[in-house]
Design a protein around this motif. Structure first.
Motif, PDB file in Angstrom:
ATOM      1  N   PHE A 235      63.515  23.106  41.771  1.00  0.00           N
ATOM      2  CA  PHE A 235      64.893  22.954  41.301  1.00  0.00           C
ATOM      3  C   PHE A 235      65.880  23.399  42.374  1.00  0.00           C
ATOM      4  N   ALA A 236      65.578  24.525  43.054  1.00  0.00           N
ATOM      5  CA  ALA A 236      66.453  25.021  44.115  1.00  0.00           C
ATOM      6  C   ALA A 236      66.516  24.058  45.290  1.00  0.00           C
ATOM      7  N   GLN A 237      65.385  23.442  45.634  1.00  0.00           N
ATOM      8  CA  GLN A 237      65.363  22.479  46.734  1.00  0.00           C
ATOM      9  C   GLN A 237      66.220  21.262  46.429  1.00  0.00           C
ATOM     10  N   ARG A 238      66.236  20.839  45.170  1.00  0.00           N
ATOM     11  CA  ARG A 238      66.956  19.618  44.805  1.00  0.00           C
ATOM     12  C   ARG A 238      68.428  19.856  44.492  1.00  0.00           C
ATOM     13  N   TYR A 239      68.748  21.025  43.915  1.00  0.00           N
ATOM     14  CA  TYR A 239      70.103  21.219  43.410  1.00  0.00           C
ATOM     15  C   TYR A 239      70.804  22.439  43.990  1.00  0.00           C
ATOM     16  N   GLY A 240      70.192  23.106  44.968  1.00  0.00           N
ATOM     17  CA  GLY A 240      70.836  24.225  45.621  1.00  0.00           C
ATOM     18  C   GLY A 240      70.512  25.559  44.972  1.00  0.00           C
ATOM     19  N   GLY A 241      70.977  26.617  45.608  1.00  0.00           N
ATOM     20  CA  GLY A 241      70.674  27.957  45.129  1.00  0.00           C
ATOM     21  C   GLY A 241      69.289  28.386  45.576  1.00  0.00           C
ATOM     22  N   SER A 242      68.882  29.547  45.132  1.00  0.00           N
ATOM     23  CA  SER A 242      67.561  30.058  45.493  1.00  0.00           C
ATOM     24  C   SER A 242      66.644  30.034  44.277  1.00  0.00           C
ATOM     25  N   SER A 243      65.348  29.990  44.546  1.00  0.00           N
ATOM     26  CA  SER A 243      64.385  29.980  43.452  1.00  0.00           C
ATOM     27  C   SER A 243      64.471  31.276  42.650  1.00  0.00           C
ATOM     28  N   GLN A 244      64.711  32.406  43.341  1.00  0.00           N
ATOM     29  CA  GLN A 244      64.841  33.677  42.637  1.00  0.00           C
ATOM     30  C   GLN A 244      66.029  33.667  41.685  1.00  0.00           C
ATOM     31  N   CYS A 245      67.134  33.083  42.147  1.00  0.00           N
ATOM     32  CA  CYS A 245      68.341  33.022  41.326  1.00  0.00           C
ATOM     33  C   CYS A 245      68.097  32.212  40.055  1.00  0.00           C
ATOM     34  N   TRP A 246      67.522  31.013  40.220  1.00  0.00           N
ATOM     35  CA  TRP A 246      67.258  30.178  39.050  1.00  0.00           C
ATOM     36  C   TRP A 246      66.219  30.826  38.144  1.00  0.00           C
ATOM     37  N   GLY A 247      65.250  31.486  38.733  1.00  0.00           N
ATOM     38  CA  GLY A 247      64.242  32.172  37.927  1.00  0.00           C
ATOM     39  C   GLY A 247      64.850  33.260  37.060  1.00  0.00           C
ATOM     40  N   VAL A 248      65.771  34.034  37.650  1.00  0.00           N
ATOM     41  CA  VAL A 248      66.438  35.093  36.884  1.00  0.00           C
ATOM     42  C   VAL A 248      67.292  34.494  35.770  1.00  0.00           C
ATOM     43  N   ILE A 249      68.028  33.423  36.087  1.00  0.00           N
ATOM     44  CA  ILE A 249      68.879  32.776  35.079  1.00  0.00           C
ATOM     45  C   ILE A 249      68.035  32.268  33.915  1.00  0.00           C
ATOM     46  N   TRP A 250      66.933  31.601  34.223  1.00  0.00           N
ATOM     47  CA  TRP A 250      66.078  31.077  33.152  1.00  0.00           C
ATOM     48  C   TRP A 250      65.456  32.206  32.347  1.00  0.00           C
ATOM     49  N   SER A 251      65.137  33.315  32.994  1.00  0.00           N
ATOM     50  CA  SER A 251      64.567  34.454  32.280  1.00  0.00           C
ATOM     51  C   SER A 251      65.586  35.050  31.307  1.00  0.00           C
ATOM     52  N   ILE A 252      66.835  35.171  31.761  1.00  0.00           N
ATOM     53  CA  ILE A 252      67.890  35.708  30.896  1.00  0.00           C
ATOM     54  C   ILE A 252      68.095  34.809  29.679  1.00  0.00           C
ATOM     55  N   ILE A 253      68.109  33.498  29.920  1.00  0.00           N
ATOM     56  CA  ILE A 253      68.264  32.554  28.810  1.00  0.00           C
ATOM     57  C   ILE A 253      67.100  32.681  27.839  1.00  0.00           C
ATOM     58  N   SER A 254      65.902  32.877  28.368  1.00  0.00           N
ATOM     59  CA  SER A 254      64.722  33.028  27.513  1.00  0.00           C
ATOM     60  C   SER A 254      64.838  34.258  26.615  1.00  0.00           C
ATOM     61  N   VAL A 255      65.311  35.377  27.192  1.00  0.00           N
ATOM     62  CA  VAL A 255      65.488  36.598  26.401  1.00  0.00           C
ATOM     63  C   VAL A 255      66.561  36.396  25.334  1.00  0.00           C
ATOM     64  N   LEU A 256      67.625  35.670  25.680  1.00  0.00           N
ATOM     65  CA  LEU A 256      68.680  35.379  24.707  1.00  0.00           C
ATOM     66  C   LEU A 256      68.151  34.504  23.572  1.00  0.00           C
ATOM     67  N   PHE A 257      67.301  33.525  23.914  1.00  0.00           N
ATOM     68  CA  PHE A 257      66.660  32.712  22.872  1.00  0.00           C
ATOM     69  C   PHE A 257      65.881  33.604  21.910  1.00  0.00           C
ATOM     70  N   MET A 258      65.116  34.522  22.463  1.00  0.00           N
ATOM     71  CA  MET A 258      64.297  35.410  21.644  1.00  0.00           C
ATOM     72  C   MET A 258      65.172  36.272  20.740  1.00  0.00           C
ATOM     73  N   ALA A 259      66.239  36.836  21.299  1.00  0.00           N
ATOM     74  CA  ALA A 259      67.151  37.659  20.502  1.00  0.00           C
ATOM     75  C   ALA A 259      67.773  36.851  19.374  1.00  0.00           C
ATOM     76  N   ALA A 260      68.150  35.600  19.678  1.00  0.00           N
ATOM     77  CA  ALA A 260      68.734  34.736  18.648  1.00  0.00           C
ATOM     78  C   ALA A 260      67.731  34.457  17.538  1.00  0.00           C
ATOM     79  N   GLY A 261      66.466  34.253  17.907  1.00  0.00           N
ATOM     80  CA  GLY A 261      65.433  34.011  16.903  1.00  0.00           C
ATOM     81  C   GLY A 261      65.250  35.210  15.987  1.00  0.00           C
ATOM     82  N   ILE A 262      65.297  36.426  16.553  1.00  0.00           N
ATOM     83  CA  ILE A 262      65.155  37.642  15.750  1.00  0.00           C
ATOM     84  C   ILE A 262      66.339  37.811  14.813  1.00  0.00           C
ATOM     85  N   ILE A 263      67.550  37.648  15.333  1.00  0.00           N
ATOM     86  CA  ILE A 263      68.756  37.801  14.513  1.00  0.00           C
ATOM     87  C   ILE A 263      68.779  36.787  13.378  1.00  0.00           C
ATOM     88  N   ALA A 264      68.434  35.539  13.698  1.00  0.00           N
ATOM     89  CA  ALA A 264      68.413  34.496  12.670  1.00  0.00           C
ATOM     90  C   ALA A 264      67.358  34.794  11.615  1.00  0.00           C
TER      91      ALA A 264
END
Length: 287
Positions: A235-264
């Motif tokens: 993804f970083a090669q095709r759309y810019g940024g670093s792999s670490q950056c995108w990995g962290v962003i996706w991880s944060i979104i994953s944790v937010l998904f989990m929190a939303a599932g618990i709250i719901a």
């Protein structure tokens, strides 16, 4: 592992239409159980013993899985579930490829390198993050359903459709076939234990592992193993940024998904154990 794009393929439209039909059919039942209590209870107070136990089980799962994931030799105890979560990951690539106009040739799982989806076309800006985010979203839904026995039954039916699609795309790979068949067998067996009470704890376990898979796997790929063919790297090669950056962003979104599932889950399912068992006896009873 990043999906592989190829030039030719076969469109599995009939199976996809079946999946959509199953989700539509189950939707009203899920909505009925969810909205009934959301409308009657608008606060997020953890009041029932069932909710307290569920939250405690989720916390225990997080700790146990985190330990087992990193301890040598012992980590192999998670191998069957890890393969299942990888199947969810590859399913995320595959289903978004189909929904964005692509075709899926095959899915295969590897006990060392993970999995790979061979596809044709599709929007890579969507299909590349859909592996991690798709498995995280599925995990959040499973955690939500894991707060209630009937919801867990419905989740297992929807999972069966996802499994059949994955099985179709992975029909040439023995490990994919074995993983899916074992998962289906486990879910079916749990239906017959105390009116499927055991099912919701299995659904919770799979949900927690799937929700946090992106966090642990991205750490493995980008920090520990430095796998160049990871989704984040491509993804970083095709759309810019670093792999670490995108990995962290996706991880944060994953944790937010989990929190939303618990709250719901807390908002939707305040029923006691006794009430859940009573509801389960009236919805596709097994005992």
């Amino acid at each position: 592992m990043a999906p592989v794009y190829e030039k030719t393929g076969v469109f599995t439209g009939q199976l996809v239409r079946s999946a959509r039909a199953a989700v539509v059919a189950a939707g009203p039942e899920v909505a009925r159980f969810a909205t009934r209590d959301i409308l009657s209870r608008r606060d997020l107070t953890v009041s029932s013993d069932s909710q307290k136990v569920t939250l405690g089980v989720i916390a225990a799962y997080v700790v146990v899985i985190a330990i087992l994931w990193n301890v040598p030799y012992v980590r192999w105890s998670l191998w069957p579930f890890k393969m299942l979560v990888i199947a969810f990951h590859e399913f995320g690539h595959a289903i978004t490829a189909v929904l964005t106009g692509g075709h899926v040739k095959s899915i295969s799982l590897d006990p060392r390198e993970g999995g790979v989806t061979h596809m044709v076309g599709g929007k890579s800006a969507i299909t590349l993050p859909a592996g991690y985010l798709g498995s995280s979203f599925i995990g959040a839904l499973l955690i939500f359903c894991g707060f209630n026995i009937v919801a867990s039954k419905i989740a297992s039916l929807v999972l069966a459709v996802c499994f059949l699609l994955t099985l179709w795309w992975g029909k040439r790979d023995w490990l994919t076939i074995l993983t899916i068949l074992l998962a289906i067998g486990l879910l079916v067996a749990c239906w017959f234990i105390v009116h499927a009470e055991a099912l919701r704890f299995v659904v919770l376990f799979i949900g927690v592992m799937s929700s946090l898979y992106s966090v642990w796997d991205i750490c493995d790929d980008l920090i520990l193993r430095k796998v160049n063919s990871s989704d984040a790297s491509v993804f970083a090669q095709r759309y810019g940024g670093s792999s670490q950056c995108w990995g962290v962003i996706w991880s944060i979104i994953s944790v937010l998904f989990m929190a939303a599932g618990i709250i719901a889950g807390i908002a939707a399912f305040p029923q006691s154990f006794a009430q859940q068992e009573s509801d389960s006896k009236n919805f596709l009873p097994t005992r």
